[in-house]
Design a protein around this motif. Structure first.
Motif, short mmCIF file in Angstrom:
data_model
loop_
_atom_site.label_atom_id
_atom_site.label_comp_id
_atom_site.label_asym_id
_atom_site.label_seq_id
_atom_site.Cartn_x
_atom_site.Cartn_y
_atom_site.Cartn_z
N TYR A 47 0.94 -1.19 0.01
CA TYR A 47 0.23 -0.08 0.03
C TYR A 47 0.86 1.29 -0.04
O TYR A 47 1.81 1.50 0.91
N LEU A 48 0.57 2.11 -0.98
CA LEU A 48 1.47 3.37 -1.02
C LEU A 48 1.54 4.14 0.13
O LEU A 48 2.76 4.68 0.63
N ASN A 49 0.40 4.13 1.16
CA ASN A 49 0.29 4.87 2.23
C ASN A 49 1.24 4.21 3.32
O ASN A 49 1.86 5.19 4.33
N ASP A 50 1.89 3.10 3.22
CA ASP A 50 2.39 2.23 4.17
C ASP A 50 3.95 2.73 4.00
O ASP A 50 4.81 2.32 4.74
N VAL A 51 4.50 2.99 2.74
CA VAL A 51 5.74 2.98 2.24
C VAL A 51 6.42 4.23 2.91
O VAL A 51 5.84 5.36 2.88
N LEU A 52 7.58 4.18 3.76
CA LEU A 52 8.13 5.28 4.46
C LEU A 52 8.96 6.18 3.29
O LEU A 52 8.88 7.21 3.25
N TYR A 53 9.75 5.38 2.91
CA TYR A 53 10.61 5.94 1.57
C TYR A 53 11.16 4.73 0.72
O TYR A 53 11.27 3.67 0.87
N ILE A 54 11.91 5.39 -0.51
CA ILE A 54 12.20 4.31 -1.49
C ILE A 54 13.90 4.80 -1.77
O ILE A 54 13.88 6.14 -1.79
N HIS A 55 14.47 4.00 -1.88
CA HIS A 55 15.94 4.22 -1.70
C HIS A 55 16.89 3.65 -2.67
O HIS A 55 16.68 2.39 -3.12
N THR A 56 17.40 4.09 -3.59
CA THR A 56 18.44 3.61 -4.59
C THR A 56 19.79 3.22 -4.03
O THR A 56 20.43 4.14 -3.56
N TYR A 57 19.76 1.85 -3.56
CA TYR A 57 21.04 1.48 -2.85
C TYR A 57 22.09 1.12 -3.93
O TYR A 57 23.32 0.77 -3.63
N ASN A 58 21.83 0.94 -5.36
CA ASN A 58 22.73 0.39 -5.95
C ASN A 58 22.34 1.13 -7.53
O ASN A 58 21.66 0.26 -8.03
N ALA A 59 22.87 2.24 -7.72
CA ALA A 59 22.46 2.87 -8.94
C ALA A 59 22.74 2.23 -10.38
O ALA A 59 22.12 2.09 -11.30
N ARG A 60 24.16 1.47 -10.44
CA ARG A 60 24.82 0.98 -11.44
C ARG A 60 23.74 -0.29 -11.83
O ARG A 60 23.65 -0.52 -12.98
N LYS A 61 23.47 -1.20 -10.75
CA LYS A 61 22.66 -2.15 -10.94
C LYS A 61 21.09 -2.03 -11.08
O LYS A 61 20.28 -2.82 -10.84
N GLU A 62 20.77 -0.76 -10.63
CA GLU A 62 19.25 -0.30 -10.69
C GLU A 62 18.53 -1.00 -9.72
O GLU A 62 17.62 -1.63 -9.87
N LEU A 63 19.08 -1.20 -8.29
CA LEU A 63 18.38 -1.58 -7.26
C LEU A 63 17.82 -0.62 -6.50
O LEU A 63 18.55 0.05 -5.89
N LEU A 64 16.73 -0.84 -6.08
CA LEU A 64 15.80 -0.13 -5.20
C LEU A 64 15.39 -0.85 -3.99
O LEU A 64 15.20 -2.24 -4.06
N SER A 65 15.23 0.03 -2.60
CA SER A 65 14.84 -0.65 -1.46
C SER A 65 13.57 0.13 -0.93
O SER A 65 13.49 1.21 -1.20
N PHE A 66 12.53 -0.80 -0.78
CA PHE A 66 11.39 0.05 -0.49
C PHE A 66 11.30 -0.28 1.26
O PHE A 66 11.19 -1.24 1.44
N HIS A 67 11.20 0.84 1.92
CA HIS A 67 11.05 0.60 3.38
C HIS A 67 9.75 1.02 3.88
O HIS A 67 9.26 1.92 3.77
N LEU A 68 9.14 -0.20 4.47
CA LEU A 68 7.80 -0.10 5.28
C LEU A 68 8.17 -0.21 6.64
O LEU A 68 9.56 -0.43 7.13
N PRO A 69 7.04 0.00 7.77
CA PRO A 69 7.39 0.01 8.93
C PRO A 69 7.91 -1.29 9.44
O PRO A 69 8.91 -1.20 10.61
N ASN A 70 7.59 -2.38 9.02
CA ASN A 70 7.81 -3.83 9.51
C ASN A 70 8.97 -4.56 8.61
O ASN A 70 9.10 -5.56 9.04
N LYS A 71 9.13 -4.04 7.49
CA LYS A 71 10.03 -4.64 6.50
C LYS A 71 10.65 -3.98 5.47
O LYS A 71 10.38 -2.67 5.30
N GLU A 72 11.62 -4.36 4.93
CA GLU A 72 12.43 -3.73 3.67
C GLU A 72 12.44 -4.62 2.51
O GLU A 72 12.90 -5.89 2.45
#
Length: 244
Positions: free
Chosen positions: A148-173
């Motif tokens: 749910y979009l409302n649950d996501v705290l933030y989105i982070h590019t943790y490896n730009a070269r490999k185009e990897l994103l992490s979605f940070h939620l209250p209880n998981k990543e």
């Protein structure tokens, strides 16, 4: 779309029957991914129900030894997940009036039929799709996650070269492949803001702003660039959020 369903009934034959109805629905609707967990008591369901939105749909028997279905639903509403969709499946219609106290979505006569289950799931899935902003993510292990979009705290590019994103939620990543810029375009109408290179933050989860950081609801600090500082401060003023 992936939805998690919990069935709670003290009779194993009813658990098997209800689960098979959902399996048939799943076979008929290949674009829907339904995951089912079965419990034989309200106590066991509560013990394993540890966070909000762990289950999207609860199918509860009412008359069970120990904690009955209505009390189980009340505990879930009051302490775990007030937004879960609760459906009572019972052969005792006299409980219908009492069940209204926990705001069930529907009361299904036991034993449920395939026609009734199909109609119920069609209505619930349609309502969930139209009333909430949901996305299905495929993580690095090819597992689907409905967020749910409302649950996501933030989105982070943790490896730009490999185009990897992490979605940070209250209880998981959750980790997935993608471009942050594409997500910024998708979410531009959902209170997401770019605050620093490689970060996209949900405005509704920011607790306060300092000179060079955004402090989130969970006390996590996200960097804030000088160029974005004035704009984000103004967004908070517009949202009537206290700025520190």
């Amino acid at each position: 779309m992936k939805l998690n369903i919990a069935i709670c009934d003290d009779e194993n034959r009813i658990l098997t029957h209800t689960s098979s109805l959902i399996d048939i629905y799943q076979f008929q609707h290949l674009d829907t991914n339904l995951s089912v967990d079965c419990y034989t008591s309200g106590e066991s369901l509560l013990e394993n129900y540890t966070q909000p939105r762990q289950y999207h749909i609860l199918l509860l028997d009412i008359e069970m030894p120990g904690m009955n279905g209505i009390e189980t639903a009340r505990q879930i509403r009051n302490t775990i997940d007030r937004n879960a969709i609760i459906v009572f499946i019972s052969s005792y219609p006299e409980y219908m009036q009492e069940s209204f106290s926990v705001h069930p979505y529907f009361f299904l006569q036991k034993p449920a039929t395939q026609k009734n289950m199909n109609q119920l799931l069609d209505e619930i899935i349609d309502e969930i799709t139209n009333s909430t902003h949901m996305y299905t993510l495929i993580d690095m292990e090819d597992i689907q996650h409905t967020i749910y979009l409302n649950d996501v705290l933030y989105i982070h590019t943790y490896n730009a070269r490999k185009e990897l994103l992490s979605f940070h939620l209250p209880n998981k990543e959750l980790h997935t492949k993608g471009h942050l810029g594409e997500w910024e375009m998708k979410l531009q109408n959902y209170h997401y803001i770019s605050c620093y290179r490689g970060y996209l933050v949900n405005l509704t989860h920011i607790h306060y702003v300092t000179k060079d950081q955004l402090i989130l609801d969970n006390n996590e600090a996200i960097p804030l660039s000088r160029t974005n500082r004035k704009r984000i401060h103004q967004l908070f003023l517009d949202q009537v959020v206290t700025i520190e």
